[in-house]
Design a protein around this motif. Structure first.
Motif, PDB file in Angstrom:
ATOM      1  N   ALA A  15       0.837  -1.203   0.000  1.00 12.78           N
ATOM      2  CA  ALA A  15       0.000   0.000   0.000  1.00 12.78           C
ATOM      3  C   ALA A  15       0.873   1.254   0.000  1.00 12.78           C
ATOM      4  O   ALA A  15       0.563   2.244  -0.665  1.00 12.78           O
ATOM      5  CB  ALA A  15      -0.908   0.005   1.230  1.00 12.78           C
ATOM      6  N   THR A  42      -5.206  -3.951  -0.952  1.00 18.02           N
ATOM      7  CA  THR A  42      -3.759  -4.164  -0.813  1.00 18.02           C
ATOM      8  C   THR A  42      -3.454  -4.998   0.430  1.00 18.02           C
ATOM      9  O   THR A  42      -2.300  -5.140   0.804  1.00 18.02           O
ATOM     10  CB  THR A  42      -2.982  -2.830  -0.700  1.00 18.02           C
ATOM     11  N   VAL A  67      -3.613  -9.053  -4.692  1.00 17.49           N
ATOM     12  CA  VAL A  67      -3.405 -10.483  -4.450  1.00 17.49           C
ATOM     13  C   VAL A  67      -3.505 -11.204  -5.801  1.00 17.49           C
ATOM     14  O   VAL A  67      -4.404 -10.912  -6.587  1.00 17.49           O
ATOM     15  CB  VAL A  67      -4.475 -11.018  -3.471  1.00 17.49           C
ATOM     16  N   GLY A  80      -4.214  -8.989  -9.574  1.00 13.83           N
ATOM     17  CA  GLY A  80      -2.885  -8.664  -9.062  1.00 13.83           C
ATOM     18  C   GLY A  80      -1.728  -9.134  -9.922  1.00 13.83           C
ATOM     19  O   GLY A  80      -0.600  -8.631  -9.788  1.00 13.83           O
ATOM     20  N   LEU A  86       2.437  -7.633 -10.771  1.00 17.94           N
ATOM     21  CA  LEU A  86       3.665  -8.426 -10.692  1.00 17.94           C
ATOM     22  C   LEU A  86       4.444  -8.358 -12.009  1.00 17.94           C
ATOM     23  O   LEU A  86       5.674  -8.236 -12.016  1.00 17.94           O
ATOM     24  CB  LEU A  86       3.313  -9.886 -10.362  1.00 17.94           C
TER      25      LEU A  86
HETATM   26  N1  LIG Z   1       0.741  -8.146  -7.186  1.00 20.81           N
HETATM   27  C1  LIG Z   1       1.938  -7.833  -6.721  1.00 20.81           C
HETATM   28  O1  LIG Z   1       2.903  -7.609  -7.471  1.00 20.81           O
HETATM   29  C2  LIG Z   1       2.134  -7.715  -5.231  1.00 20.81           C
HETATM   30  C3  LIG Z   1       3.217  -6.979  -4.727  1.00 20.81           C
HETATM   31  C4  LIG Z   1       3.354  -6.871  -3.334  1.00 20.81           C
HETATM   32  C5  LIG Z   1       2.449  -7.495  -2.495  1.00 20.81           C
HETATM   33  N2  LIG Z   1       1.426  -8.210  -3.034  1.00 20.81           N
HETATM   34  C6  LIG Z   1       0.435  -8.870  -2.153  1.00 20.81           C
HETATM   35  O2  LIG Z   1      -0.164  -7.857  -1.366  1.00 20.81           O
HETATM   36  C7  LIG Z   1      -0.509  -8.353  -0.085  1.00 20.81           C
HETATM   37  C8  LIG Z   1       0.041  -7.428   0.996  1.00 20.81           C
HETATM   38  O3  LIG Z   1       1.448  -7.406   0.936  1.00 20.81           O
HETATM   39  P1  LIG Z   1       2.306  -6.415   1.868  1.00 20.81           P
HETATM   40  O4  LIG Z   1       3.721  -6.675   1.538  1.00 20.81           O
HETATM   41  O5  LIG Z   1       1.784  -5.034   1.783  1.00 20.81           O
HETATM   42  O6  LIG Z   1       1.989  -7.037   3.322  1.00 20.81           O
HETATM   43  P2  LIG Z   1       2.092  -6.302   4.757  1.00 20.81           P
HETATM   44  O7  LIG Z   1       3.076  -5.199   4.721  1.00 20.81           O
HETATM   45  O8  LIG Z   1       2.259  -7.415   5.721  1.00 20.81           O
HETATM   46  O9  LIG Z   1       0.622  -5.639   4.978  1.00 20.81           O
HETATM   47  C9  LIG Z   1      -0.512  -6.462   5.157  1.00 20.81           C
HETATM   48  C10 LIG Z   1      -1.771  -5.590   5.159  1.00 20.81           C
HETATM   49  O10 LIG Z   1      -2.903  -6.476   5.287  1.00 20.81           O
HETATM   50  C11 LIG Z   1      -3.669  -6.073   6.431  1.00 20.81           C
HETATM   51  N3  LIG Z   1      -4.279  -7.255   7.045  1.00 20.81           N
HETATM   52  C12 LIG Z   1      -3.714  -8.461   7.264  1.00 20.81           C
HETATM   53  N4  LIG Z   1      -4.592  -9.286   7.866  1.00 20.81           N
HETATM   54  C13 LIG Z   1      -5.740  -8.568   8.047  1.00 20.81           C
HETATM   55  C14 LIG Z   1      -7.005  -8.862   8.626  1.00 20.81           C
HETATM   56  N5  LIG Z   1      -7.269 -10.075   9.146  1.00 20.81           N
HETATM   57  N6  LIG Z   1      -7.969  -7.895   8.623  1.00 20.81           N
HETATM   58  C15 LIG Z   1      -7.703  -6.666   8.099  1.00 20.81           C
HETATM   59  N7  LIG Z   1      -6.498  -6.321   7.542  1.00 20.81           N
HETATM   60  C16 LIG Z   1      -5.546  -7.274   7.522  1.00 20.81           C
HETATM   61  C17 LIG Z   1      -2.676  -5.415   7.361  1.00 20.81           C
HETATM   62  O11 LIG Z   1      -3.347  -4.610   8.297  1.00 20.81           O
HETATM   63  P3  LIG Z   1      -2.624  -4.177   9.682  1.00 20.81           P
HETATM   64  O12 LIG Z   1      -1.730  -3.021   9.340  1.00 20.81           O
HETATM   65  O13 LIG Z   1      -3.741  -3.823  10.584  1.00 20.81           O
HETATM   66  O14 LIG Z   1      -1.844  -5.394  10.159  1.00 20.81           O
HETATM   67  C18 LIG Z   1      -1.856  -4.616   6.341  1.00 20.81           C
HETATM   68  O15 LIG Z   1      -2.552  -3.455   5.933  1.00 20.81           O
HETATM   69  C19 LIG Z   1       0.052  -9.781  -0.042  1.00 20.81           C
HETATM   70  O16 LIG Z   1      -1.002 -10.676  -0.334  1.00 20.81           O
HETATM   71  C20 LIG Z   1       1.067  -9.816  -1.160  1.00 20.81           C
HETATM   72  O17 LIG Z   1       1.235 -11.111  -1.733  1.00 20.81           O
HETATM   73  C21 LIG Z   1       1.234  -8.328  -4.373  1.00 20.81           C
END
Ligand SMILES: NC(=O)c1ccc[n+]([C@@H]2O[C@H](COP(=O)([O-])OP(=O)(O)OC[C@H]3O[C@@H](n4cnc5c(N)ncnc54)[C@H](OP(=O)(O)O)[C@@H]3O)[C@@H](O)[C@H]2O)c1
Length: 282
Positions: free
Chosen positions: A134, A191, A219, A241, A245
């Motif tokens: 995000a 996100t 995702v 998503g 990537l």
């Molecule tokens: N398509 C792509 O190229 C790409 C690139 C990067 C990431 N992604 C995907 O994006 C996702 C997030 O990645 P990230 O690196 O940003 O992870 P991250 O830094 O760990 O952030 C996770 C986010 O999800 C929220 N979250 C997790 N569990 C939750 C729940 N039960 N209820 C509400 N909110 C919840 C967290 O909220 P809190 O702050 O409250 O914990 C936080 O905002 C992953 O699935 C990843 O695979 C995709």
């Protein structure tokens, strides 16, 4: 014969799909090169980067958990990356290592590629989540002229940090307040990791979302989350998503191998098939 080499570093790194993407482009453009996985444990990142050139690498991608560590170890190539504090792409120039982040531009490029004529300038956008991804996306949206980026997060403080770092066009929002705030949106983006295989689903009432709004999910496992499916079924245009990537990989390939690669339907289907056996685009 001079083989151009690049790699992805992470811990673990076996899940990375970057070798498939870059390998596809190396073959397509007939470039004599390679792109490997390198499992680099925490604590060994500096030594790995110090020996990058000796190992014959022109650069690397950086995945979890090293994105912040690498930020502190290389020259930062642009102001946007300096604000983010993470690096996902490292390249060498004149004997020095430089780093940049391509996640935000990758996300935006995926929306622009899939929604004909879509422009970010002046748009009202909501991000669900305020984690690492995000952060990269919010920074790019603001830099590219979004009118407002509401950020709804379970932990409100993380959304407030984004406002502090990227300015007043970021509007932090309590997680439960998101459904009532959908009415004026042009783009809604998941996100969070909710909806990913093995995680709970993302459940949000989309009743107030305009039919013309675009709905995106970063995702990509599964390729179409239940959140995206419900948006599609109510008539919204959707962006999955996998596009992010693929598009985030473009700049690294160009920096290392000297050719700007294209994100095509064929590449999309090739990587999609590696995620879901038997996948065919419609
Ligand atoms: N398509 C792509 O190229 C790409 C690139 C990067 C990431 N992604 C995907 O994006 C996702 C997030 O990645 P990230 O690196 O940003 O992870 P991250 O830094 O760990 O952030 C996770 C986010 O999800 C929220 N979250 C997790 N569990 C939750 C729940 N039960 N209820 C509400 N909110 C919840 C967290 O909220 P809190 O702050 O409250 O914990 C936080 O905002 C992953 O699935 C990843 O695979 C995709």
């Amino acid at each position: 014969m001079n083989i151009k080499r690049a790699c992805v570093i992470g811990w673990p790194v076996s899940h990375s799909r970057s070798p498939l993407i870059h390998g596809y482009w190396l073959g397509k453009y007939g470039i004599l090169g390679s792109y490997d996985r390198q499992a680099v444990p925490p604590g060994a990142v500096r030594a790995f980067l110090d020996s990058l050139g000796e190992e014959g690498y022109l650069g690397c991608n950086v995945t979890l958990p090293h994105k912040e560590t690498v930020f502190d170890l290389v020259n930062i190539a642009d102001e946007a990356t300096r604000r983010l504090g993470v690096v996902n792409t490292v390249f060498s120039r004149n004997g020095e290592l430089w780093g940049t982040s391509t996640d935000g531009e990758g996300f935006l490029a995926s929306v622009e590629a899939e929604i004909a004529g879509w422009e970010v300038s002046g748009r009202n956008i909501m991000l669900l989540g305020a984690g690492g991804a995000a952060r990269a996306i919010a920074g790019t949206l603001v830099a590219r002229g979004a009118a407002q980026v509401q950020v709804a997060n379970r932990t409100l403080e993380r959304a407030e940090i984004l406002r502090n770092d990227f300015g007043k066009r970021i509007m932090p929002l309590a997680w439960d307040a998101a459904p009532a705030a959908l009415a004026e949106l042009d783009l809604l983006v998941n996100t969070t990791s909710l909806g990913m295989t093995g995680q709970p689903p993302l459940q949000i009432d989309l009743g107030r979302l305009p039919g013309a709004a675009v709905v995106a999910d970063i995702v990509y496992v599964p390729l179409e989350t239940a959140f995206l499916r419900s948006a599609r079924e109510r008539g919204n245009r959707i962006v999955g998503g996998l596009g992010m990537l693929l598009h985030q990989a473009v700049r690294g390939f160009e920096l290392w191998f000297g050719t700007r690669p294209e994100v095509t339907r064929d590449l999309h289907d090739f990587i999609a098939e590696s995620i879901e056996k038997g996948y065919r685009s419609t």
